[in-house]
Scaffold this motif. Structure first.
Motif, PDB file in Angstrom:
ATOM      1  N   THR A   1       9.642 -14.609 -48.978  1.00 42.41           N
ATOM      2  CA  THR A   1      10.449 -13.616 -49.600  1.00 42.41           C
ATOM      3  C   THR A   1      11.664 -13.875 -49.802  1.00 42.41           C
ATOM      4  OG1 THR A   1       9.161 -11.636 -48.040  1.00 42.41           O
ATOM      5  CG2 THR A   1      11.111 -11.240 -48.925  1.00 42.41           C
ATOM      6  N   LEU A   2      12.355 -14.616 -48.971  1.00 47.12           N
ATOM      7  CA  LEU A   2      13.530 -15.431 -49.352  1.00 47.12           C
ATOM      8  C   LEU A   2      13.563 -16.387 -50.475  1.00 47.12           C
ATOM      9  CD1 LEU A   2      15.160 -16.006 -45.672  1.00 47.12           C
ATOM     10  CD2 LEU A   2      15.931 -14.445 -47.301  1.00 47.12           C
ATOM     11  N   GLY A   3      12.660 -16.935 -50.459  1.00 47.60           N
ATOM     12  CA  GLY A   3      12.327 -17.976 -51.504  1.00 47.60           C
ATOM     13  C   GLY A   3      12.442 -17.182 -52.843  1.00 47.60           C
ATOM     14  N   LEU A   4      11.645 -16.042 -52.995  1.00 44.20           N
ATOM     15  CA  LEU A   4      11.759 -15.153 -54.053  1.00 44.20           C
ATOM     16  C   LEU A   4      13.074 -14.424 -54.589  1.00 44.20           C
ATOM     17  CD1 LEU A   4      10.143 -13.672 -56.270  1.00 44.20           C
ATOM     18  CD2 LEU A   4       9.569 -11.888 -54.497  1.00 44.20           C
ATOM     19  N   VAL A   5      13.766 -14.244 -53.426  1.00 43.83           N
ATOM     20  CA  VAL A   5      15.142 -13.648 -53.493  1.00 43.83           C
ATOM     21  C   VAL A   5      16.059 -14.757 -54.254  1.00 43.83           C
ATOM     22  CG1 VAL A   5      17.125 -12.811 -52.364  1.00 43.83           C
ATOM     23  CG2 VAL A   5      15.076 -12.066 -51.662  1.00 43.83           C
ATOM     24  N   TRP A   6      16.038 -16.033 -53.613  1.00 43.77           N
ATOM     25  CA  TRP A   6      16.729 -16.975 -54.208  1.00 43.77           C
ATOM     26  C   TRP A   6      16.393 -17.427 -55.767  1.00 43.77           C
ATOM     27  CZ3 TRP A   6      21.368 -18.268 -52.266  1.00 43.77           C
ATOM     28  CH2 TRP A   6      21.656 -18.154 -50.998  1.00 43.77           C
ATOM     29  N   VAL A   7      15.335 -17.078 -56.039  1.00 41.43           N
ATOM     30  CA  VAL A   7      14.817 -17.522 -57.387  1.00 41.43           C
ATOM     31  C   VAL A   7      15.450 -16.402 -58.398  1.00 41.43           C
ATOM     32  CG1 VAL A   7      12.760 -17.428 -59.016  1.00 41.43           C
ATOM     33  CG2 VAL A   7      12.821 -18.696 -56.896  1.00 41.43           C
ATOM     34  N   LEU A   8      15.370 -15.161 -57.913  1.00 43.98           N
ATOM     35  CA  LEU A   8      16.004 -13.942 -58.599  1.00 43.98           C
ATOM     36  C   LEU A   8      17.338 -14.071 -58.596  1.00 43.98           C
ATOM     37  CD1 LEU A   8      14.042 -10.927 -57.275  1.00 43.98           C
ATOM     38  CD2 LEU A   8      13.545 -11.940 -59.356  1.00 43.98           C
ATOM     39  N   ASN A   9      17.888 -14.714 -57.745  1.00 45.75           N
ATOM     40  CA  ASN A   9      19.319 -14.942 -57.757  1.00 45.75           C
ATOM     41  C   ASN A   9      19.706 -15.979 -58.653  1.00 45.75           C
ATOM     42  OD1 ASN A   9      22.246 -14.780 -56.461  1.00 45.75           O
ATOM     43  ND2 ASN A   9      21.841 -16.717 -55.770  1.00 45.75           N
ATOM     44  N   SER A  10      19.190 -17.047 -58.969  1.00 47.43           N
ATOM     45  CA  SER A  10      19.433 -18.155 -59.700  1.00 47.43           C
ATOM     46  C   SER A  10      19.340 -17.447 -61.315  1.00 47.43           C
ATOM     47  CB  SER A  10      18.464 -19.250 -59.824  1.00 47.43           C
ATOM     48  OG  SER A  10      17.120 -18.696 -59.939  1.00 47.43           O
ATOM     49  N   LEU A  11      18.338 -16.509 -61.479  1.00 50.69           N
ATOM     50  CA  LEU A  11      18.192 -15.642 -62.993  1.00 50.69           C
ATOM     51  C   LEU A  11      19.535 -14.845 -62.900  1.00 50.69           C
ATOM     52  CD1 LEU A  11      14.578 -14.911 -62.897  1.00 50.69           C
ATOM     53  CD2 LEU A  11      15.677 -16.773 -63.833  1.00 50.69           C
TER      54      LEU A  11
ATOM     55  N   LEU B   1      31.457 -18.064 -55.771  1.00 51.37           N
ATOM     56  CA  LEU B   1      31.488 -16.710 -55.169  1.00 51.37           C
ATOM     57  C   LEU B   1      30.405 -15.744 -55.701  1.00 51.37           C
ATOM     58  CD1 LEU B   1      35.432 -16.305 -54.915  1.00 51.37           C
ATOM     59  CD2 LEU B   1      33.718 -17.015 -53.206  1.00 51.37           C
ATOM     60  N   ALA B   2      30.106 -15.804 -56.854  1.00 55.04           N
ATOM     61  CA  ALA B   2      29.269 -14.889 -57.563  1.00 55.04           C
ATOM     62  C   ALA B   2      27.802 -15.213 -57.070  1.00 55.04           C
ATOM     63  CB  ALA B   2      29.212 -14.729 -59.030  1.00 55.04           C
ATOM     64  N   TYR B   3      27.450 -16.716 -57.071  1.00 57.34           N
ATOM     65  CA  TYR B   3      26.329 -16.879 -56.455  1.00 57.34           C
ATOM     66  C   TYR B   3      26.045 -16.413 -55.125  1.00 57.34           C
ATOM     67  CZ  TYR B   3      22.811 -20.242 -55.303  1.00 57.34           C
ATOM     68  OH  TYR B   3      21.553 -21.128 -54.388  1.00 57.34           O
ATOM     69  N   TYR B   4      26.920 -16.285 -54.290  1.00 54.84           N
ATOM     70  CA  TYR B   4      26.674 -15.800 -52.870  1.00 54.84           C
ATOM     71  C   TYR B   4      26.565 -14.491 -52.793  1.00 54.84           C
ATOM     72  CZ  TYR B   4      26.789 -20.712 -50.699  1.00 54.84           C
ATOM     73  OH  TYR B   4      26.733 -21.891 -50.507  1.00 54.84           O
ATOM     74  N   ALA B   5      27.654 -13.689 -53.611  1.00 54.01           N
ATOM     75  CA  ALA B   5      27.898 -12.412 -53.528  1.00 54.01           C
ATOM     76  C   ALA B   5      26.231 -11.717 -53.990  1.00 54.01           C
ATOM     77  CB  ALA B   5      28.805 -11.874 -54.550  1.00 54.01           C
ATOM     78  N   CYS B   6      25.623 -12.268 -55.105  1.00 57.58           N
ATOM     79  CA  CYS B   6      24.441 -11.566 -55.668  1.00 57.58           C
ATOM     80  C   CYS B   6      23.286 -11.987 -54.603  1.00 57.58           C
ATOM     81  CB  CYS B   6      24.223 -12.393 -57.037  1.00 57.58           C
ATOM     82  SG  CYS B   6      25.161 -11.887 -58.113  1.00 57.58           S
ATOM     83  N   ALA B   7      23.477 -13.090 -54.034  1.00 59.61           N
ATOM     84  CA  ALA B   7      22.486 -13.467 -52.889  1.00 59.61           C
ATOM     85  C   ALA B   7      22.606 -12.595 -51.928  1.00 59.61           C
ATOM     86  CB  ALA B   7      22.483 -15.095 -52.856  1.00 59.61           C
ATOM     87  N   ALA B   8      23.668 -12.397 -51.238  1.00 57.56           N
ATOM     88  CA  ALA B   8      23.876 -11.414 -50.104  1.00 57.56           C
ATOM     89  C   ALA B   8      23.390  -9.982 -50.568  1.00 57.56           C
ATOM     90  CB  ALA B   8      25.430 -11.348 -49.898  1.00 57.56           C
TER      91      ALA B   8
END
Length: 204
Positions: A71-81, A30-37
């Motif tokens: 841009t989405l790829g960069l967002v998902w990388v930031l989300n993993s951090l 849930l935290a993974y998807y919340a931060c990504a959203a």
């Protein structure tokens, strides 16, 4: 006579409890998807793009030949951090970081496949997942090891003596030095006893 069973290691049942592991997986997902959203909505609003659930769940949006895909790829990388911080807060054990990081990405693969009605075939998507899992695991292990290796502070100095200005040491229990009446001299020369004046004159 029945054989006695060894008592369980303290915390072993709690650490390996299926209910606890399941709750941690759900919380991390849930935290993974919340931060990504949050990151995707913010990025799409700044770029002036239309906000849709495809940006979050569809693997077809992640393409290496478009600006939106990178841009989405960069967002998902930031989300993993960012998710590595939640691993530190919820898991806090370095040897479990890899398992939870791979579980998060495996569940994301299932969710993406169900949403898109097909297994991802884009190499850019798979490369991004490998990079995201690697960064999440590396940062999570480092953060958990840093927390595990922190020195334990037992607090206070106990009954340690405090040095005085004249080089002598006084105990903490009240701040008064012993040396009145019968006791040990301040110079450490031994015990002494105060003798009255009259008694001293008779002894001469």
């Amino acid at each position: 006579m029945p054989r006695r069973r060894r008592p369980p290691r303290p915390g072993a049942l709690a650490d390996l409890s299926p209910t606890r592991i399941l709750s941690q997986i759900v919380a991390l997902q849930l935290a993974y998807y919340a931060c990504a959203a949050i990151l995707i909505i913010f990025t799409a609003a700044v770029a002036g793009k239309e906000i849709s659930t495809d940006l979050l769940f569809s693997w077809k949006s992640l393409r290496g030949d478009t600006t939106v895909g990178w841009t989405l790829g960069l967002v998902w990388v930031l989300n993993s951090l960012t998710c590595a911080v939640f691993i530190l807060l919820l898991i806090a054990r370095s040897k479990l970081v890899l398992d939870f990081a791979l579980t998060i990405h495996f569940i994301h693969l299932i969710v993406t496949s169900l949403y898109s009605h097909s297994i991802p075939t884009n190499l850019f998507w798979w490369a991004l997942q490998i990079c995201s899992a690697t960064l999440m695991t590396s940062l999570g292990v480092w953060a958990c090891q840093w927390r595990e290796l922190r020195p334990i502070n037992f607090g206070g100095n106990g009954g340690a003596t405090k040095p005085q200005a004249n080089g002598s040491a006084a105990e903490d229990g009240g701040g008064e030095s012993r040396g009145r009446g019968r006791g040990r001299g301040r110079d450490g020369a031994g015990e002494y006893e105060m003798v009255g004046m009259g008694e001293g004159e008779n002894s001469v």
